[in-house]
Design a protein around this motif. Structure first.
Motif, mmCIF file in Angstrom:
data_model
loop_
_atom_site.group_PDB
_atom_site.id
_atom_site.type_symbol
_atom_site.label_atom_id
_atom_site.label_comp_id
_atom_site.label_asym_id
_atom_site.label_seq_id
_atom_site.Cartn_x
_atom_site.Cartn_y
_atom_site.Cartn_z
ATOM 1 N N SER A 92 0.826 -1.210 0.000
ATOM 2 C CA SER A 92 0.000 0.000 0.000
ATOM 3 C C SER A 92 0.860 1.260 0.000
ATOM 4 C CB SER A 92 -0.912 0.014 1.233
ATOM 5 O OG SER A 92 -1.789 -1.076 1.220
ATOM 6 N N LEU A 93 2.041 1.156 0.591
ATOM 7 C CA LEU A 93 2.927 2.319 0.695
ATOM 8 C C LEU A 93 3.952 2.377 -0.430
ATOM 9 C CD1 LEU A 93 3.534 2.209 4.553
ATOM 10 C CD2 LEU A 93 2.013 3.731 3.289
ATOM 11 N N GLY A 94 3.818 1.488 -1.410
ATOM 12 C CA GLY A 94 4.725 1.513 -2.549
ATOM 13 C C GLY A 94 5.971 0.677 -2.368
ATOM 14 N N PHE A 95 5.980 -0.167 -1.340
ATOM 15 C CA PHE A 95 7.120 -1.050 -1.108
ATOM 16 C C PHE A 95 6.824 -2.405 -1.752
ATOM 17 C CE2 PHE A 95 7.264 1.593 2.984
ATOM 18 C CZ PHE A 95 7.991 2.591 2.370
ATOM 19 N N ASP A 96 7.561 -3.449 -1.344
ATOM 20 C CA ASP A 96 7.355 -4.756 -1.965
ATOM 21 C C ASP A 96 7.150 -5.855 -0.941
ATOM 22 O OD1 ASP A 96 9.899 -4.966 -0.943
ATOM 23 O OD2 ASP A 96 10.764 -5.872 -2.729
ATOM 24 N N VAL A 97 7.064 -7.091 -1.443
ATOM 25 C CA VAL A 97 6.812 -8.245 -0.588
ATOM 26 C C VAL A 97 7.957 -8.486 0.391
ATOM 27 C CG1 VAL A 97 6.523 -10.760 -0.590
ATOM 28 C CG2 VAL A 97 5.289 -9.365 -2.255
ATOM 29 N N ILE A 98 9.179 -8.313 -0.059
ATOM 30 C CA ILE A 98 10.337 -8.523 0.814
ATOM 31 C C ILE A 98 10.304 -7.551 1.984
ATOM 32 C CG2 ILE A 98 12.848 -8.200 0.965
ATOM 33 C CD1 ILE A 98 13.141 -9.619 -1.656
ATOM 34 N N THR A 99 9.925 -6.300 1.733
ATOM 35 C CA THR A 99 9.867 -5.308 2.803
ATOM 36 C C THR A 99 8.901 -5.749 3.894
ATOM 37 O OG1 THR A 99 10.355 -3.509 1.257
ATOM 38 C CG2 THR A 99 9.380 -2.905 3.370
ATOM 39 N N ALA A 152 16.846 -1.955 11.092
ATOM 40 C CA ALA A 152 15.801 -1.055 10.604
ATOM 41 C C ALA A 152 16.335 -0.179 9.468
ATOM 42 C CB ALA A 152 15.290 -0.178 11.757
ATOM 43 N N TRP A 153 17.571 0.287 9.609
ATOM 44 C CA TRP A 153 18.185 1.099 8.546
ATOM 45 C C TRP A 153 18.295 0.291 7.258
ATOM 46 C CZ3 TRP A 153 22.909 -0.241 6.269
ATOM 47 C CH2 TRP A 153 23.386 0.665 5.304
ATOM 48 N N PHE A 154 18.713 -0.974 7.356
ATOM 49 C CA PHE A 154 18.895 -1.809 6.174
ATOM 50 C C PHE A 154 17.566 -2.025 5.447
ATOM 51 C CE2 PHE A 154 19.086 -5.915 4.004
ATOM 52 C CZ PHE A 154 20.273 -5.799 3.283
ATOM 53 N N VAL A 155 16.513 -2.352 6.198
ATOM 54 C CA VAL A 155 15.206 -2.612 5.586
ATOM 55 C C VAL A 155 14.623 -1.318 5.014
ATOM 56 C CG1 VAL A 155 12.837 -3.399 6.010
ATOM 57 C CG2 VAL A 155 14.755 -4.588 7.089
ATOM 58 N N TYR A 156 14.728 -0.231 5.760
ATOM 59 C CA TYR A 156 14.164 1.043 5.291
ATOM 60 C C TYR A 156 14.886 1.535 4.037
ATOM 61 C CZ TYR A 156 12.283 5.764 5.311
ATOM 62 O OH TYR A 156 11.649 6.920 4.958
ATOM 63 N N ARG A 157 16.204 1.387 4.032
ATOM 64 C CA ARG A 157 17.001 1.819 2.874
ATOM 65 C C ARG A 157 16.576 1.049 1.621
ATOM 66 N NH1 ARG A 157 22.106 -0.118 1.194
ATOM 67 N NH2 ARG A 157 23.301 1.367 -0.065
ATOM 68 N N TYR A 158 16.370 -0.244 1.778
ATOM 69 C CA TYR A 158 15.922 -1.055 0.644
ATOM 70 C C TYR A 158 14.524 -0.636 0.196
ATOM 71 C CZ TYR A 158 13.880 -5.058 -1.785
ATOM 72 O OH TYR A 158 13.218 -5.845 -2.683
ATOM 73 N N ALA A 159 13.628 -0.447 1.178
ATOM 74 C CA ALA A 159 12.257 -0.071 0.854
ATOM 75 C C ALA A 159 12.208 1.246 0.088
ATOM 76 C CB ALA A 159 11.423 0.027 2.131
ATOM 77 N N ALA A 160 13.043 2.201 0.482
ATOM 78 C CA ALA A 160 13.084 3.494 -0.196
ATOM 79 C C ALA A 160 13.534 3.336 -1.650
ATOM 80 C CB ALA A 160 14.016 4.444 0.552
ATOM 81 N N VAL A 208 18.158 -14.810 0.310
ATOM 82 C CA VAL A 208 19.568 -14.822 0.701
ATOM 83 C C VAL A 208 20.350 -13.740 -0.043
ATOM 84 C CG1 VAL A 208 21.715 -16.153 0.606
ATOM 85 C CG2 VAL A 208 19.611 -17.238 1.413
ATOM 86 N N LYS A 209 20.079 -13.612 -1.323
ATOM 87 C CA LYS A 209 20.757 -12.584 -2.123
ATOM 88 C C LYS A 209 20.486 -11.194 -1.563
ATOM 89 C CE LYS A 209 21.085 -10.735 -6.833
ATOM 90 N NZ LYS A 209 20.575 -10.823 -8.228
ATOM 91 N N TRP A 210 19.260 -10.982 -1.101
ATOM 92 C CA TRP A 210 18.903 -9.679 -0.551
ATOM 93 C C TRP A 210 19.497 -9.433 0.827
ATOM 94 C CZ3 TRP A 210 15.718 -8.819 3.848
ATOM 95 C CH2 TRP A 210 15.493 -7.468 4.117
ATOM 96 N N ILE A 211 19.427 -10.439 1.709
ATOM 97 C CA ILE A 211 19.753 -10.222 3.114
ATOM 98 C C ILE A 211 21.224 -10.447 3.454
ATOM 99 C CG2 ILE A 211 19.439 -12.555 4.083
ATOM 100 C CD1 ILE A 211 17.750 -11.199 6.298
#
Length: 470
Positions: free
Chosen positions: A159-166, A219-227, A441-444
Motif C-alpha cells: 500500500s505504501l509503494g514497497f514490496d513483498v520482501i519489505t 531497521a536502517w537496512f530494511v528502510y534503505r531497501y524499501a526506499a 539470501v541474495k537480498w539479506i
C-alpha cells in the motif's frame, strides 16, 4: 493440513519441507554412542564455587573406558528428559502463559491498530513495527507466532509503494533482532544461563546496548531497501501477485481498554521479574511463578471462563512442546557423553587447542563453534541444552566468562533464524510470503554479514570487559 488464522482469515502453510531437528539430534546421539568406543575416557576433578560445579584445570587424567550399548542409547532419551525436567517445565509454563495472553486478542488488536494508524505514515511503519517484533522476540521469544502477521505487513508495504520482501522483513528481521540480543528471552538466554548456572537474565545491560545497535542497523537496512524500491519498483520483488494493497475491512478490530490493560500487565510482569532477579536472585521457579500469576490476572481482565483458561493454557504449552522435547533429546546427547566418560576428554582436547591462542581468540572460537552447531540444531533452547554443558566448563578452562559464552550462543541463534534453511519457522515465513530462499539470501546477505561482524565485536568486547558475573 493447513492452518487458517482467525484474524486475517488467510491460509497459512502448516509445514514446509525441512530437516527434522529430532532426526538430526538422534543421529548426533548415535554418533555420541559410537564415540564412546573410539575416544579415550577421561575425567577432570571438579569443585563447587557459589553453587556451581567448576572444572579444576590441569587435573585431567585417563580413566577406565565405559563404552555404552544399545540399551544405554535407548534409555538416554528418558534420562535426558528427566535431567532437563526443570527447564522443560519452565518452557511449558511460559508457553502456556503466552497462550492465555494471545487468547485475549490483545496482541492481534495492537498490531492491527498500529497498522491502521501507520497505513499512511511510511516513515514510521518500518521502524515502529520492527521494534515491536524485536521486543517480542527479545522478551518472550516470539517466532512462529509472528508468521500470521506477514500477510498484513506485506499488504501494508504494498500500500505504501514497497514490496513483498519489505513486508516480510519487518516481521522476520524484527523478531530475529530480538532473538539475537535476547534481553530477557526465557527460551534462549534463560535456558542457557540456567544450564551455565548463571543468575537468570544477568548481564542485561550489555544485551540492551547490543539490542539498540542491532535494531538500528536492521531497521536502517530494511528502510534503505524499501526506499529504493519505492523510487524504482523494478528493484523490488512482488511475487506472484497473491498479495494486494491492504483491505482495512480485514483489520477492523478495535484496540480496547481491556487489551491495553493486558499488555500493561504483560510489560509490568517483566519489570517485576527483572527486579526480582537483580534484588532477590530469582531463578526458574520464581520466574515461572510470576508467569502463572500473570496468566491468572490476564484471565480475570479478559473475563476468560476457567475451563477456557485451562484450554488456552494447554494450547499455549502445546505450541512449545516441540522445543521442550528438543531440550530433553539434546540433553540425552550430554547424558551419553557423560556416562561414556568422554565429555571431559572432549573438553580437554578443545581446551588444548584454545590454550595456544590469546583468550579473546578463544571467545571467537566459541562464537564460530556455536555458528556451526546452529546449522545442525536451529532450535535455540535445544542448542542451549546441547552445547552449554560443554561450552560452560570449556569457557572456564580457557579464561572466557560463561556469560560471554552464553552471549556467543544467543547471537548465533538469532542471526541463523533468518538465513539458515534448517530453521523451520523462517522457511515457513518465506513460503507464506512466496519468496524463494535464494532470492531472500541474495537480498539479506549484506545485513547478515554486518550482524555477524557486530556479534563478533560484541563477543570480543564482552571478553575484554570480563562480562559476567562469571
Amino acid at each position: 493440513m493447513r492452518q487458517v488464522n482467525k484474524v486475517t482469515n488467510l491460509s497459512i502453510p502448516k509445514k514446509t519441507r525441512e530437516i527434522n531437528v529430532f532426526v538430526l539430534l538422534t543421529i548426533v546421539l548415535a554418533i555420541a554412542l559410537i564415540l564412546t568406543y573410539v575416544v579415550p575416557a577421561g575425567e577432570y576433578q571438579r569443585t563447587e564455587i557459589d553453587g556451581r560445579s567448576v572444572v579444576v584445570p590441569n587435573t585431567y587424567k585417563h580413566v577406565e573406558s565405559a563404552s555404552l550399548n544399545l540399551m544405554d542409547f535407548a534409555s538416554s532419551f528418558h534420562k535426558g528428559m528427566v535431567e532437563a525436567a526443570d527447564i522443560i517445565f519452565f518452557v511449558l509454563i511460559i508457553g502456556g502463559s503466552f497462550g492465555i495472553i494471545v487468547s485475549t486478542g490483545a496482541i492481534e488488536a495492537f498490531i492491527l491498530s498500529a497498522s491502521r494508524k501507520l497505513g499512511n505514515k511510511e516513515k514510521w511503519l518500518i521502524p515502529f513495527m520492527m521494534l515491536f517484533f524485536a521486543i517480542g522476540g527479545s522478551l518472550i521469544g516470539m517466532a512462529e507466532e509472528t508468521l500470521v502477521y506477514i500477510p498484513i505487513l506485506i499488504s501494508l508495504a504494498l500500500s505504501l509503494g514497497f514490496d513483498v520482501i519489505t513486508g516480510t522483513a519487518i516481521v522476520l528481521v524484527g523478531a530475529s533482532i530480538g532473538f539475537t540480543t535476547a534481553v530477557m528471552n526465557p527460551f534462549t538466554v534463560g535456558v542457557a544461563q540456567g544450564i551455565a548456572k548463571l543468575p537468570m537474565f544477568s548481564g542485561i545491560g550489555f544485551r540492551i546496548v547490543l539490542f539498540i545497535i542491532m535494531y538500528i542497523v536492521g531497521a536502517w537496512f530494511v528502510y534503505r531497501y524499501a526506499a529504493k524500491v519505492k523510487a524504482d519498483p523494478s528493484k523490488g520483488f512482488f511475487g506472484d501477485g497473491k498479495y494486494t494493497k491492504i483491505d482495512k475491512t480485514k483489520t477492523d478490530i478495535p484496540f480496547t481498554g481491556r487489551h491495553k490493560a493486558v499488555l500493561i500487565c504483560f510489560l509490568l510482569n517483566f519489570v517485576i521479574i527483572a527486579f526480582g532477579v537483580i534484588k532477590y536472585g530469582w531463578f526458574m521457579t520464581e520466574i515461572s511463578g510470576m508467569f502463572i500469576i500473570l496468566s491468572i490476572i490476564v484471565g480475570f481482565i479478559g473475563r476468560i471462563h476457567p475451563n477456557t483458561f485451562v484450554e488456552n493454557f494447554m494450547s499455549g504449552s502445546a505450541g512449545v512442546i516441540s522445543g521442550a522435547l528438543i531440550i530433553g533429546v539434546a540433553k540425552a546427547v550430554v547424558v551419553i557423553l557423560t556416562d561414556g566418560r568422554i565429555i571431559d576428554t572432549i573438553l580437554y582436547s578443545a581446551a588444548s587447542v584454545l590454550d595456544s591462542v590469546p583468550a579473546y581468540l578463544s571467545a571467537v572460537g566459541i562464537y564460530i563453534f556455536q555458528a556451526i552447531i546452529n546449522f545442525i540444531v536451529p532450535s535455540g533452547s535445544g542448542q542451549a541444552a546441547l552445547t552449554m554443558p560443554i561450552i560452560a566448563p570449556l569457557a572456564d578452562l580457557v579464561g572466557v566468562t560463561r556469560q560471554t559464552a552464553v552471549l556467543a550462543f544467543s547471537i548465533q541463534d538469532g542471526i541463523g533464524n533468518i538465513i539458515l534453511p534448517t530453521s523451520g519457522y523462517f522457511m515457513a515465513g518465506l513460503a507464506l510470503a512466496g519468496i524463494p530462499w535464494t532470492r531472500w539470501v541474495k537480498w539479506i546477505l549484506p545485513l547478515i554479514a554486518m550482524q555477524y561482524g557486530i556479534g563478533l565485536i560484541a563477543v570480543i568486547v564482552a571478553h575484554l570487559i570480563g562480562y559476567g558475573p562469571f
